[in-house]
Design an enzyme around this catalytic site. Sequence first.
Site, PDB file in Angstrom:
ATOM      1  N   ASP A  37       0.816  -1.220   0.000  1.00 24.12           N
ATOM      2  CA  ASP A  37       0.000   0.000   0.000  1.00 24.12           C
ATOM      3  C   ASP A  37       0.848   1.267   0.000  1.00 24.12           C
ATOM      4  O   ASP A  37       2.064   1.221   0.179  1.00 24.12           O
ATOM      5  CB  ASP A  37      -0.950  -0.010   1.213  1.00 24.12           C
ATOM      6  CG  ASP A  37      -0.265  -0.427   2.510  1.00 24.12           C
ATOM      7  OD1 ASP A  37       0.972  -0.413   2.564  1.00 24.12           O
ATOM      8  OD2 ASP A  37      -0.970  -0.763   3.472  1.00 24.12           O
ATOM      9  N   ASN A  45      -7.587  -3.224  14.206  1.00 25.04           N
ATOM     10  CA  ASN A  45      -8.967  -3.577  13.860  1.00 25.04           C
ATOM     11  C   ASN A  45      -9.009  -4.755  12.884  1.00 25.04           C
ATOM     12  O   ASN A  45     -10.015  -4.997  12.238  1.00 25.04           O
ATOM     13  CB  ASN A  45      -9.708  -2.365  13.274  1.00 25.04           C
ATOM     14  CG  ASN A  45      -9.014  -1.805  12.036  1.00 25.04           C
ATOM     15  OD1 ASN A  45      -8.031  -2.383  11.552  1.00 25.04           O
ATOM     16  ND2 ASN A  45      -9.515  -0.709  11.516  1.00 25.04           N
ATOM     17  N   HIS A  89      -7.126  -5.073  10.171  1.00 26.48           N
ATOM     18  CA  HIS A  89      -6.878  -4.755   8.771  1.00 26.48           C
ATOM     19  C   HIS A  89      -5.549  -5.338   8.291  1.00 26.48           C
ATOM     20  O   HIS A  89      -4.625  -5.564   9.076  1.00 26.48           O
ATOM     21  CB  HIS A  89      -6.996  -3.251   8.489  1.00 26.48           C
ATOM     22  CG  HIS A  89      -5.859  -2.394   8.929  1.00 26.48           C
ATOM     23  ND1 HIS A  89      -6.029  -1.287   9.724  1.00 26.48           N
ATOM     24  CD2 HIS A  89      -4.530  -2.433   8.668  1.00 26.48           C
ATOM     25  CE1 HIS A  89      -4.874  -0.694   9.926  1.00 26.48           C
ATOM     26  NE2 HIS A  89      -3.937  -1.374   9.298  1.00 26.48           N
ATOM     27  N   GLU A 113      -9.602  -2.117   5.233  1.00 25.63           N
ATOM     28  CA  GLU A 113     -10.270  -1.816   6.491  1.00 25.63           C
ATOM     29  C   GLU A 113     -11.522  -2.678   6.654  1.00 25.63           C
ATOM     30  O   GLU A 113     -12.049  -3.200   5.662  1.00 25.63           O
ATOM     31  CB  GLU A 113     -10.675  -0.339   6.500  1.00 25.63           C
ATOM     32  CG  GLU A 113      -9.500   0.637   6.441  1.00 25.63           C
ATOM     33  CD  GLU A 113      -8.821   0.833   7.800  1.00 25.63           C
ATOM     34  OE1 GLU A 113      -8.810  -0.096   8.627  1.00 25.63           O
ATOM     35  OE2 GLU A 113      -8.292   1.940   8.014  1.00 25.63           O
TER      36      GLU A 113
END
Length: 241
Positions: free
Chosen positions: A67, A136, A138, A143
């Site tokens: 990313d 979380n 990810h 996400e």
Amino acid sequence: MRIIRTKDYQEMSRRAAGLISAQIIMKPECVLGLATGSTPVGLYRQLVEGYRKGDLDFSRVTTVNLDEYKGLSRENEQSYYYFMNDNLFRHVNIDREKTHLPDGMEPDSGKACADYNGIIDAVGGIDLQLLGLGHNGHIGFNEPCVHFELGTHCVDLTESTIRANRRFFDSYEAVPRQAYTMGIGNIMKARKILVVVSGEDKAAAVKEAFFGPVTPKVPASVLQLHPDVCVVADEAALSGI
Ligand code: GLP
């Protein structure tokens, strides 16, 4: 899924670097999918040491990173290109032409993502994909969502991710709100996956991702369906299971 339990961050880094080194030695022209964040820093240090000792040769290795922040240039110290350069590329004999990240400066998201999918295809797919784990659940910047996004896409970062990444920026406002990330499909097509996790603050995410139901609400949970995943985690990260 294989889980390797290590005493601490140091041992996690050594074990993970060992697996990546084995990949490079077995297939010198391999394609490595690389990750950023604080977790892989120690293993990159180990790889650099392996290169300095003469045990590793990166000259034929190709890399594709997961990313990049949208809007940050390669020269920006917070960009993932800068991170990769600083932690790995400039210390080893890798051919820069063979290192790839999404183009954060491409304002047209459709083009940036299509170009990156094209690059991943053109290099023949990923032999070994390295992943960290967000609090979380990810992976990359995939996400929690209502469905798994397959290809490279532009994401709006969640509050939790913006807050977690705030420590690298001067202010909360300076953290980019969007990023380009490989999708779950790009990641799942990798022939092997290596996840590194450290610290008690990740214990809940580890439990949900690897011992809970497979759901796009916990993106890493999809890895349970991949045939060749190795999780290298320290005791603290595994303390919830
Ligand atoms: C960022 C990156 C992820 C990384 C995650 C966890 O959001 N895009 O690829 O895995 O942070 O980072 P850390 O290892 O610093 O906890």
